[in-house]
Design a protein around this motif. Structure first.
Motif, PDB file in Angstrom:
ATOM      1  N   PRO A 192      -4.319   1.871  -2.891  1.00  0.00           N
ATOM      2  CA  PRO A 192      -4.070   3.306  -2.865  1.00  0.00           C
ATOM      3  C   PRO A 192      -4.681   3.848  -1.564  1.00  0.00           C
ATOM      4  O   PRO A 192      -5.886   4.112  -1.490  1.00  0.00           O
ATOM      5  N   MET A 193      -3.869   3.971  -0.519  1.00  0.00           N
ATOM      6  CA  MET A 193      -4.401   4.303   0.798  1.00  0.00           C
ATOM      7  C   MET A 193      -5.067   5.675   0.809  1.00  0.00           C
ATOM      8  O   MET A 193      -4.569   6.628   0.237  1.00  0.00           O
ATOM      9  N   ASP A 194      -6.234   5.719   1.476  1.00  0.00           N
ATOM     10  CA  ASP A 194      -7.058   6.931   1.550  1.00  0.00           C
ATOM     11  C   ASP A 194      -7.695   7.228   0.195  1.00  0.00           C
ATOM     12  O   ASP A 194      -7.832   8.394  -0.200  1.00  0.00           O
ATOM     13  N   PHE A 217       0.828  -1.209   0.000  1.00  0.00           N
ATOM     14  CA  PHE A 217       0.000   0.000   0.000  1.00  0.00           C
ATOM     15  C   PHE A 217       0.857   1.251   0.000  1.00  0.00           C
ATOM     16  O   PHE A 217       1.991   1.248   0.482  1.00  0.00           O
ATOM     17  N   VAL A 218       0.279   2.327  -0.544  1.00  0.00           N
ATOM     18  CA  VAL A 218       0.946   3.627  -0.547  1.00  0.00           C
ATOM     19  C   VAL A 218      -0.120   4.706  -0.436  1.00  0.00           C
ATOM     20  O   VAL A 218      -1.232   4.558  -0.952  1.00  0.00           O
ATOM     21  N   SER A 219       0.203   5.780   0.268  1.00  0.00           N
ATOM     22  CA  SER A 219      -0.735   6.896   0.383  1.00  0.00           C
ATOM     23  C   SER A 219      -0.952   7.541  -0.975  1.00  0.00           C
ATOM     24  O   SER A 219      -0.011   7.689  -1.765  1.00  0.00           O
ATOM     25  N   THR A 220      -2.201   7.945  -1.237  1.00  0.00           N
ATOM     26  CA  THR A 220      -2.496   8.601  -2.522  1.00  0.00           C
ATOM     27  C   THR A 220      -3.236   9.924  -2.358  1.00  0.00           C
ATOM     28  O   THR A 220      -3.301  10.715  -3.299  1.00  0.00           O
ATOM     29  N   SER A 221      -3.822  10.178  -1.180  1.00  0.00           N
ATOM     30  CA  SER A 221      -4.469  11.478  -0.972  1.00  0.00           C
ATOM     31  C   SER A 221      -3.397  12.537  -0.772  1.00  0.00           C
ATOM     32  O   SER A 221      -2.310  12.261  -0.245  1.00  0.00           O
ATOM     33  N   ASP A 222      -3.693  13.756  -1.171  1.00  0.00           N
ATOM     34  CA  ASP A 222      -2.698  14.820  -1.067  1.00  0.00           C
ATOM     35  C   ASP A 222      -2.283  15.076   0.376  1.00  0.00           C
ATOM     36  O   ASP A 222      -1.106  15.306   0.659  1.00  0.00           O
ATOM     37  N   VAL A 223      -3.241  15.028   1.299  1.00  0.00           N
ATOM     38  CA  VAL A 223      -2.900  15.309   2.696  1.00  0.00           C
ATOM     39  C   VAL A 223      -1.941  14.267   3.250  1.00  0.00           C
ATOM     40  O   VAL A 223      -1.000  14.595   3.993  1.00  0.00           O
ATOM     41  N   GLN A 224      -2.127  13.000   2.899  1.00  0.00           N
ATOM     42  CA  GLN A 224      -1.210  11.968   3.383  1.00  0.00           C
ATOM     43  C   GLN A 224       0.127  12.002   2.644  1.00  0.00           C
ATOM     44  O   GLN A 224       1.182  11.775   3.247  1.00  0.00           O
ATOM     45  N   LEU A 225       0.087  12.296   1.349  1.00  0.00           N
ATOM     46  CA  LEU A 225       1.339  12.397   0.600  1.00  0.00           C
ATOM     47  C   LEU A 225       2.224  13.510   1.157  1.00  0.00           C
ATOM     48  O   LEU A 225       3.431  13.346   1.330  1.00  0.00           O
TER      49      LEU A 225
END
Length: 344
Positions: free
Chosen positions: A98-100, A57-65
Motif C-alpha cells: 500500500p504505497m505511502d 503496489f498501489v497508492s493508498t494515501s488520499d493525496v496520491q489517490l
C-alpha cells in the motif's frame, strides 16, 4: 553473500530493464523479485521476466489517490485484489504494497491489507514512501498490520529525516520478518535504508544470525560506489572510510589498548571486511604518533615522540592532511634513530 531476495527492477519499464531482470533471475539461485503496478501489462511483464516473486503496489494515501493515481479508495482496493489474484493464479509468490502507507488513513490501510490478505498475498510490504515515519509511529503501524494479516510482513523505509535504518529495525521489533534495503542507502531523494547498516545492527546489536556473509560488506559497498558514481561519505556508518578511523588522542590511546574502549564493542572492522586506521591530525596524541613511528621502523624516545606529536598537531591545524610519509619526514628531520641503527 546469501542475501535473501534481490528486487531486480521494473520489467515493464523498458526492453533493457526487462532483459536485465531476466538475466539476473537466470543468473542466481537467490529469490529474484520484479516490481509491478496494479496494471495487467505490468504484472504480465514481471511474470514473463522469469522472477519468482512479483511485488505489486498501489497508492493508498488520499493525496496520491487524488493527484497521482486519480482513483477512489474503493477503486484502488479493487485493483489491488485483482492484481494479487492474477499473480497467485500464475503460481508466483506475491508481495503487496500500500504505497505511502505512513500517510494513509489507518482504517483504510487495514481495510486494504485485509482485502489483499483474503486474496492470498504472501507478503504485505509497509512502505514509508515519503520518509515521514518516525520509529515510534512506524512501529505502531507495523504492529497494526501484523495483527491484521496472516501474510508475512516486510518494510520499506526512506531516509528523508535520517530514520530509514532505525525504522527498518523498528519494523523487526514490531513483527516484520523482512526489510527492503539498498547498498550504500542509494535510492529516491535521500535514499533508502542502507543494506550494511540494517544487517550489522541486526547481527551485532540484536545478535541475530541473518545468514549473510558480512565480511564482504565493504567490498560490496566499493563495487556499488564505483558502478553508481555516488560517493560513500567518509563518515557513513559501517562502510565510510572513517567508520573505523581514530584521530583523537584519547580515543586512539584507548583503542590501541583495547578497541572496545572507543568502538561499539559488538562490531569490528574485520566483521565487515574493513581495517582499523589511526588518523593523524590536530587532535592526534602521542600514542598514535608512537604507533606510526614504530611501524615505520623508528625507535623514538619519549621526548622525540612528544616533539613529533607537536609538529603533527601544528601541521594538521593548517587544515592539511597529515600522512604517514609526513610523520616519517618529521622523524628524519629530527634525527630519530631507526631500530636497525639502535641494534648496530
Amino acid at each position: 553473500m546469501n542475501t535473501h531476495v534481490i528486487e531486480a527492477g521494473f520489467p515493464v519499464n523498458s526492453d533493457a530493464e526487462f532483459e536485465a531482470v531476466s538475466d539476473i533471475a537466470a543468473a542466481t539461485d537467490t529469490t529474484v523479485c520484479g516490481l509491478a503496478r496494479v496494471v495487467e501489462g505490468d504484472i504480465e511483464a514481471a511474470i514473463d521476466s522469469g522472477v519468482e516473486m512479483v511485488h505489486v503496489f498501489v497508492s493508498t494515501s488520499d493525496v496520491q489517490l487524488e493527484d497521482s493515481m486519480h482513483a477512489t479508495r474503493e477503486e484502488a482496493k479493487g485493483r489491488a485484489v485483482d492484481a494479487v489474484e492474477t499473480v497467485k493464479d500464475a503460481g508466483v509468490e506475491c508481495m503487496f504494497s500500500p504505497m505511502d502507507a505512513t500517510r494513509t488513513d489507518p482504517d483504510y490501510l487495514i481495510d486494504i491489507v485485509e482485502a489483499v490478505s483474503d486474496a492470498g498475498t504472501d507478503w504485505i510490504n509497509i512502505p514509508d514512501t515519503c520518509g515521514v515515519g518516525m520509529p515510534t509511529s512506524f512501529g505502531e503501524t507495523v504492529a497494526a498490520v501484523v495483527e491484521a494479516t496472516d501474510a508475512r510482513v516486510d518494510v520499506h523505509t526512506h531516509d528523508d529525516f535520517g530514520m530509514a535504518a532505525a525504522n527498518a529495525v523498528t519494523g523487526f521489533e514490531n513483527g516484520a520478518e523482512q526489510a527492503q534495503v539498498s547498498v550504500n542507502g542509494i535510492g529516491e531523494r535521500a535514499g533508502n535504508a542502507a543494506y550494511e547498516e540494517v544487517v550489522m545492527a541486526v547481527e551485532s546489536v540484536y545478535g541475530v544470525d541473518t545468514g549473510i556473509d558480512t565480511t564482504q560488506i565493504t567490498k560490496l559497498a566499493r563495487i556499488v560506489e564505483e558502478a553508481s558514481d555516488i560517493p560513500v561519505p567518509a563518515n557513513k556508518p559501517v562502510t565510510g572510510r572513517n567508520a573505523f578511523a581514530h584521530e583523537s588522542g584519547i580515543h586512539a590511546a584507548g583503542v590501541i589498548e583495547n578497541s572496545d574502549t572507543f568502538e561499539t564493542g559488538v562490531m569490528t572492522p574485520e566483521m565487515v571486511g574493513a581495517e582499523r586506521e589511526f588518523v593523524l591530525g590536530k587532535h592526534t596524541g602521542t600514542h598514535s604518533v608512537r604507533k606510526h613511528l614504530v611501524e615505520a621502523g623508528f625507535d623514538p624516545t619519549d621526548g622525540e615522540v612528544r616533539s613529533i606529536t607537536k609538529r603533527v598537531k601544528e601541521y594538521g591545524a593548517g587544515k592539511r592532511r597529515v600522512t604517514a610519509g609526513d610523520v616519517e619526514r618529521f622523524a628524519e628531520e629530527a634525527d630519530v634513530a631507526r631500530e636497525e641503527e639502535v641494534r648496530v
